[in-house]
Enzyme design. Structure first.
Site, short mmCIF file in Angstrom:
data_model
loop_
_atom_site.label_atom_id
_atom_site.label_comp_id
_atom_site.label_asym_id
_atom_site.label_seq_id
_atom_site.Cartn_x
_atom_site.Cartn_y
_atom_site.Cartn_z
N ASP A 51 78.81 25.38 -61.60
CA ASP A 51 77.87 25.85 -62.24
C ASP A 51 77.59 24.53 -62.34
O ASP A 51 77.29 23.43 -61.45
CB ASP A 51 77.86 26.19 -63.26
CG ASP A 51 76.72 27.08 -63.84
OD1 ASP A 51 76.43 26.63 -64.22
OD2 ASP A 51 77.25 28.27 -64.03
N HIS B 255 75.18 22.84 -59.74
CA HIS B 255 74.22 22.84 -59.49
C HIS B 255 73.57 21.28 -59.76
O HIS B 255 72.33 21.73 -59.55
CB HIS B 255 73.52 23.82 -61.14
CG HIS B 255 74.28 25.19 -60.42
ND1 HIS B 255 73.92 26.37 -62.02
CD2 HIS B 255 74.22 26.00 -59.27
CE1 HIS B 255 74.32 27.14 -60.89
NE2 HIS B 255 74.57 26.98 -59.99
#
Length: 496
Positions: A290, A313
């Site tokens: 993430d 991310h």
């Protein structure tokens, strides 16, 4: 026994060959003089009670009470040390712990502090609960309102349900240190359920349900917090959240989720500061699926220096920017297989000012979107390349962004966008190379772009439209920078 004199971190060099000290770079945005942390002496040393692999019955033998008692009784400036014992490795199993002012939790090499699978021990006390009411922790429910906006300072309280594994609340100069591991066991089935923490999170995703998982470390009003050399693995939710704090250092942290790459984890952000200032994340390794780092709103004076990011991310700001983000420096960052590289994300429902942001010496490989500066956030892993036409009055406004010495070894998309002519995005590009990029991969809207020599190979002229203003250094800065030695050669190394 912990080796306190082990020197594992070194000064580092940049491409020009100049030697830089951590303090010199940190002063660029984090206003503190930041030096490598030091391990304090132990006030108490705890031996492990568990032997071998964790078993079902071990959940009835939690170490919570004795670890918490040691923390409560430790003098400020000293550490509670978790020892390996006589075995090859040592294990502790705990429910939520609360740190005290000035106390360090020191986890020795080959020691793992595991989080319990019992949702009852994490349940946030609810004064309105009636006898027999079901607990929230470890459960999910339909979201009461679509796409809510949460303030970073109150996000944990609004989530409800679960306490973090480790809480630092109204406590200064706390440390979590050592070459050992804190493992949140997000992969493990919750006691009394037929699913794991991560499986529940993934099941809630299609309908955007609320779900209640514990974070690994949550700090609030924790000035002087230090994370040093510790391994943070398999958090059920965010790994590190820090709010309302002046002075936070993460140095030499190794953060990995999931450690078993055959498993699927969701919403396991790495390090997320909010409403805080004077922050440094240095010499750290983050592989978490993430946001590797997500800078929430209200953060100023932050340095991200000499770090490695893997699955995740990327280096993110947002999505909440209502209180602003400012005075950030990202220097000597390596991003390997992240979904985005440099990412600023928000929209008209949660936007605000972000300014004075410096990105310098960033290396990327196999990053699909090396640059995404976007007011188009739609709560997805990556941003769309056009305005989703949301309505709202919380407008993202991005100013004073510097991209210097940026190099991606592989092609990918570039999105640089302002919302409209009243809220234009201002970016300076200098020596920015995305190998193999094509005009169709460049998405520009409402931008004021300044390009300085030696320029960029991003085809800005071909991609610009009437909403884009382009200022060039000598009129040649947007020409291809030409072949040059790969400045990122040798930087892409395995996760440590």
């Amino acid at each position: 026994m912990f080796q306190r004199d082990r020197a594992v971190l070194r000064p580092w060099t940049v491409a020009c060959g100049l030697m830089l000290t951590m303090g010199a770079i940190a002063r660029a945005q984090d206003t503190r003089q930041v030096d490598e942390p030091k391990i304090p002496s132990a006030c108490v040393k705890l031996e492990p009670h568990l032997k071998g692999a964790l078993r079902e019955q071990d959940e009835e033998k939690l170490d919570t009470e004795r670890i918490q008692k040691a923390i409560d009784g430790c003098k400020p400036g000293m550490a509670v040390e978790l020892l390996r014992g006589t075995a090859a490795s040592g294990y502790f199993l705990t429910g939520p712990l609360e740190m005290r002012e000035g106390v360090t939790l020191l986890i020795d090499k080959d020691v793992t502090l595991y989080g319990s699978r019992d949702p009852k021990v994490y349940e946030t006390p609810n004064p309105d609960a009636k006898p027999g009411d079901p607990i929230k922790c470890g459960t999910s429910m339909p979201r009461p309102a679509a796409f809510p906006v949460q303030l970073a300072a109150t996000a944990a309280a609004r989530r409800g349900g679960c306490r973090p594994l480790i809480t630092i609340n109204d406590a200064k100069n706390v440390g979590i240190m050592g070459d050992g591991t804190i493992d949140g066991r997000g992969y493990a089935k919750i006691l009394g359920k037929d699913y794991s923490w991560w499986q529940m999170a993934r099941k809630a995703q299609p309908t955007d349900d609320l779900y209640f998982n514990p974070r690994l470390i949550q700090a609030n009003h924790a000035d002087g917090l230090v994370l040093y050399r510790v391994h943070l693995n398999n958090s059920p939710n965010f790994h590190v959240g820090v709010n309302n704090t002046n002075g936070f250092t993460a140095w030499g942290v190794h953060l990995q989720t999931p450690t078993d790459k055959s498993l699927d984890a969701r919403n396991t952000d790495g390090i997320d500061p909010g409403t805080s200032q004077n922050i440094t994340v240095a010499y750290s390794w983050i592989d978490n699926g993430d946001d590797n780092i997500a800078i929430k709103q209200g953060v100023s004076h932050m340095s991200v220096i000499h770090d490695h990011f893997y699955s995740g991310h990327g280096m993110s700001i947002g999505s909440e920017t209502m209180l602003g983000q400012s005075y950030l420096v990202v220097h000597d960052l390596v991003e390997d297989h992240t979904s985005s590289g440099i990412r600023i994300k928000s929209n008209v429902k949660r936007g605000g000012p972000a300014h004075d942001l410096i990105y310098k010496g960033v290396c990327m490989k196999d990053v699909p979107i090396p640059i995404a500066i976007s007011p188009y956030y739609t709560n997805q892993t990556v941003e769309p390349f056009e305005d989703p036409k949301y309505t709202g009055d919380k407008i993202p406004d991005y100013k004073g962004i510097t991209l210097q010495d940026i190099y991606s070894e592989t092609p990918g998309d570039v999105l640089i966008a302002g919302l409209n002519d009243e809220h234009r995005t201002q970016v300076m590009l200098q020596n920015v190379t995305i190998k193999g990029i094509k005009p169709s991969q460049v998405h520009l809207f409402y931008d004021d772009l300044t390009v300085r020599s030696p320029g960029t190979n991003i085809p800005l002229r071909e991609s610009a439209n009437q909403t884009v203003k382009l200022a060039e250094d000598g009129g040649k800065a947007t020409e291809p920078v030409g072949d040059q030695p790969d400045p990122c050669a040798g930087k892409f190394v395995p996760m440590q």
